[in-house]
Design an enzyme around this catalytic site. Structure first.
Site, mmCIF file in Angstrom:
data_model
loop_
_atom_site.group_PDB
_atom_site.id
_atom_site.type_symbol
_atom_site.label_atom_id
_atom_site.label_comp_id
_atom_site.label_asym_id
_atom_site.label_seq_id
_atom_site.Cartn_x
_atom_site.Cartn_y
_atom_site.Cartn_z
ATOM 1 N N TYR A 83 69.171 51.666 57.913
ATOM 2 C CA TYR A 83 68.025 52.104 57.106
ATOM 3 C C TYR A 83 67.040 52.913 57.951
ATOM 4 C CZ TYR A 83 63.540 52.129 54.807
ATOM 5 O OH TYR A 83 62.358 52.559 54.273
ATOM 6 N N ASN A 247 56.494 51.652 61.467
ATOM 7 C CA ASN A 247 56.858 50.481 60.676
ATOM 8 C C ASN A 247 56.347 49.205 61.342
ATOM 9 O OD1 ASN A 247 58.033 49.721 58.304
ATOM 10 N ND2 ASN A 247 60.088 49.477 59.128
ATOM 11 N N GLN A 334 15.018 11.599 53.974
ATOM 12 C CA GLN A 334 16.072 12.259 54.735
ATOM 13 C C GLN A 334 15.946 13.767 54.546
ATOM 14 O OE1 GLN A 334 19.661 10.573 53.123
ATOM 15 N NE2 GLN A 334 19.139 11.090 51.021
ATOM 16 N N ASN A 370 61.444 47.162 61.068
ATOM 17 C CA ASN A 370 62.656 47.011 60.256
ATOM 18 C C ASN A 370 63.417 48.334 60.275
ATOM 19 O OD1 ASN A 370 64.431 45.768 58.188
ATOM 20 N ND2 ASN A 370 63.661 47.466 56.966
ATOM 21 N N LYS A 441 7.789 37.169 54.556
ATOM 22 C CA LYS A 441 8.106 37.362 53.140
ATOM 23 C C LYS A 441 9.154 38.458 52.950
ATOM 24 C CE LYS A 441 5.082 36.456 50.063
ATOM 25 N NZ LYS A 441 5.853 35.394 49.347
ATOM 26 N N GLU A 469 55.274 52.748 45.648
ATOM 27 C CA GLU A 469 56.437 53.476 46.161
ATOM 28 C C GLU A 469 57.704 53.147 45.364
ATOM 29 O OE1 GLU A 469 59.801 54.246 48.090
ATOM 30 O OE2 GLU A 469 59.048 52.444 49.097
ATOM 31 N N ASN A 472 59.545 49.848 45.054
ATOM 32 C CA ASN A 472 60.213 49.249 46.207
ATOM 33 C C ASN A 472 59.269 48.283 46.909
ATOM 34 O OD1 ASN A 472 62.233 49.013 48.374
ATOM 35 N ND2 ASN A 472 60.762 50.183 49.584
#
EC number: 4.3.1.24
Length: 722
Positions: A83, A247, A334, A370, A441, A469, A472
């Site tokens: 590929y 890639n 508290q 890839n 403020k 794309e 894909n």
């Protein structure tokens, strides 16, 4: 008994990144890339501090690179379909070709499709013909540099069939500060960051339409001219080198590294700010007691509580449970949630940021290409390591953490400024009379604006994935988009933290001045109360007299705090008047009933007049003395003191004295000359925070407080990853 746990791995790891960056930025330091050990500190050093990088001389590394190139050549010679080498790309992978080099050019050609402004590609200033002020469409230079470094490190792993000279070309650009101008938008981080990486690949080809910025001078030249300056020949890509360059997730991972470094700093800072806020509001150290965290043992909560508890251990402002004056019948039993639940709020952010750090570190030392070549087995694998979802996950956690910390800071800051909530501090933290001074403020309003924007930014980018794309890329991570918006959250939270720190220093000064005032006024008020008691009962015992004095002082202090919105004269009178009623009830009425009413009232009126005058005079004198000799550091815990002195002395941000500090206020003395706006003072803090100046003081906060006990010599796995 449970002991405080201030040995949290997250704090240690972040502090370790600070030290690592310091080491890397020393003269002569260099980053050695080997595909295995890149960390966030190294990315920051290369991207922001011009630290050079070079390839490791490890022979095994170079053998892997050579073997991956040879393996691809064998596969092609055997007629295997690979590929992106002899096929088209993406949804067009049904085409075939044996013109490998031209195919790689076709890849870098079609991906270089982003939008840049003419001003991005030149040294000129923005044109006035764009009335709405088009902001730059180019990627920040630091992000491009980070991406170049990360991509080189990934390619060195030897799974992409990219020659060492290709990687050396990228590093030559990086070392020389010649950085490609890359569009900021256009990547979906699915098959990696194809579009932005294509601009780097085009630069290596010497494409004359690629702009290169000289980082040192700001000049912009063409890529072919940059190659000539470097003495390098334009590259003609091998069968998979264009694909190997494009890639990958380098832009996402590089940008995420820069974001993460600052975000982690803000997580530490939020804990110091909470300690300072506890002191400024006279809050309780018990909020962070280790027992509370120990019985709900979330790792992040234990760490946050341990840090803050240790920070406050030597404070003279914060109250301790059970201590004298820790609580009064007229006050809340508290602290409010912004302080009391701070460790529970910060804790999950620590846990998220720890995981985010691990994810980014892993990505920095990953193969994200890839197909992948495995020289060891001789196999080739088609897969999806380019899908940068781990970075998306890390950045979405970062965005969430920034928003959550911002919400806490917003709550603490607004409580600090509001006189109904701040335990006796003046409204708007005004140092002078509140009728003509409204110091914080504007910051109160700013914080609301910042908080709204920060909350808007905290949306998961992954929810908005669109198919791309030819369908894909039906899934795409949007990791670079997530990194960009995470950077926005860091920016806004930095604004909030800077404004809050400015307000905190003001509040701590006011609290210290208040404590000095109490110390100065108490003895005189007690004497006046004793005289009044004796005028009613000459035989009153000393213990009874002391009890009346204590009760009267407590009442007086209560009404003093409640009348903080009044100017000094009115405040003093109101406090004394409201206390008078309670005092009369305490006085032993032993006068003869035949005594005339005016005679009985005269001592009370005298007490009222003299106490009012004492309060006003003492406060005014204390305030005047405090301006020239502030005693604030004496009252602060070690961590707060270092942060306070860093702001006051290191950055030169002074106490705001009120209307007299306005630059145009009429003044008869030279001391008022050269005053600056409140925003200018906050800007000093902000620039120091974003510029990395805070790293040293944060380390001082931890080390001086001994909050990270046993730190020296202990190496943590997470620290090495950061």
């Amino acid at each position: 008994m449970l002991q405080p746990s201030a040995q949290g791995s997250y704090s240690k790891a972040v502090l370790s990144t600070f030290r690592s960056l310091e080491d890397l930025t020393c003269d002569g330091s260099k980053i050695i890339l080997d595909g295995q050990s890149l960390n966030v500190s190294s990315v920051v050093a290369a991207a922001c501090h011009q630290v050079p990088a070079s390839i490791s001389k490890d022979p095994q590394l170079h053998a892997r690179l050579r073997e991956s190139v040879e393996l691809l050549a064998r596969k092609l010679a055997e007629g295997e379909i690979v590929y992106g080498v002899n096929t088209g790309f993406g949804g067009s992978a049904d085409t075939r070709t044996d013109d490998y080099s031209t195919l790689q050019q076709a890849l870098v050609q079609h991906q270089a499709s982003g939008v840049l402004l003419p001003t991005d590609r030149s040294s000129s200033r923005p044109s006035s013909r764009y009335p709405h002020g088009l902001r730059s469409h180019s990627m920040p230079t630091a992000v491009v540099k980070a991406a170049m470094l990360v991509r080189c490190n990934s390619l060195l792993r030897g799974h992409s069939a990219v020659r060492p000279e290709v990687i050396e070309h990228i590093l030559a650009f990086l070392r020389s500060g010649l950085i490609p101008v890359v569009p900021v938008r256009g990547s979906i981080s699915a098959s990696g960051d194809l579009s932005p990486l294509s601009y780097i690949a085009n630069a290596l080809e010497g494409n004359p339409d690629i702009a290169i910025q000289n980082e040192a001078t700001g000049d912009v030249i063409r890529a072919d001219e940059a190659l000539q300056q470097l003495g390098l020949a334009p590259l003609r890509f091998g069968p998979k080198e264009g694909l190997g360059l494009l890639n990958g997730t380098a832009f996402s991972a590089g940008a995420a590294s820069l974001v993460l470094f600052e975000a982690n700093q803000l997580v530490l800072l939020s804990q110091v700010l909470t300690a300072m806020g506890t002191e400024a509001l006279a809050g309780s150290t018990g909020n962070y007691h280790p027992f509370i965290a120990g019985v709900r043992p979330h790792r992040g909560q234990i760490e946050a509580a341990g840090n803050i508890f240790h920070f406050l251990r030597d404070s003279r402002m914060a109250t301790s449970p059970g201590a004298d004056g820790a609580s009064h019948s007229s006050s809340l039993a508290q602290d409010r949630y912004a302080l009391r639940t701070a460790s529970q709020w910060i804790g999950p952010q620590i846990e998220d940021m720890s995981l985010a750090s691990e994810q980014v570190h892993c990505e920095l030392n990953s193969t994200t290409d890839n197909p992948l070549l495995d020289p060891g087995s001789g196999h080739m694998h088609h897969g999806g390591n380019f899908q940068a979802t781990s970075i998306t996950s890390a950045m979405e956690k970062t965005m969430s953490a920034m928003q959550m910390l911002g919400r806490m800071i917003f709550s603490q800051c607004t409580e600090l400024i509001n006189p109904a909530l701040n335990n006796g501090l003046p409204p708007n933290l005004s140092f002078d009379d509140p009728s003509l001074s409204f110091t914080m403020k504007g910051i109160d309003i700013n914080m609301s604006a910042y908080m709204a924007e920060l909350s808007y930014l905290n949306h998961h980018v992954s929810n908005h994935v669109q198919s791309a794309e030819m369908h894909n890329q039906g899934l795409n991570s949007l990791a670079l988009v997530a990194s960009r918006y995470a950077a926005e959250t860091v920016e806004v939270l930095s604004l909030m933290a800077s404004a809050y720190l400015y307000a905190l220093c003001q509040a701590l000064d006011l609290r210290a001045c208040h404590l000095e005032f109490l110390r100065n006024a108490r003895s005189t008020v007690d004497s006046l109360t004793a005289e009044l008691c004796l005028s009613f009962s000459p035989l009153l015992s000393e213990s009874d007299q002391r009890q009346i004095q204590d009760s009267t002082w407590e009442q007086l202090l209560h009404h003093w705090n409640r009348s903080s919105t009044s100017d000094l004269h009115d405040r003093s009178r109101n406090a004394a008047s409201h206390t008078m009623g309670a005092l009369v009830e305490l006085l032993p009425m032993q006068l003869n009933e035949a005594t005339a009413l005016p005679t009985r009232l005269a001592p009370q009126q005298q007490w009222l007049d003299e106490v009012s005058a004492t309060l006003a005079g003492s406060y005014d004198a204390t305030r005047a003395k405090f301006q020239s000799n502030p005693t604030t550091p004496f009252y602060l815990c070690s961590a707060s003191r270092r942060m306070y002195e860093f702001v006051r002395k290191g950055l030169g941000v002074p106490l705001h004295r009120g209307i007299v500090d306005h630059p145009t206020y009429p003044s008869v003395t030279e001391e008022h000359a050269g005053q600056e706006l409140i925003g200018s003072q906050v800007s000093k803090i902000y620039m120091a925070l974003r510029g990395g100046v805070f790293r040293d003081v944060l380390q001082d906060c931890w080390y001086s407080s001994d909050s990270v006990r046993g730190f020296a010599g202990e190496e943590l796995v997470l620290a090495s990853k950061l």
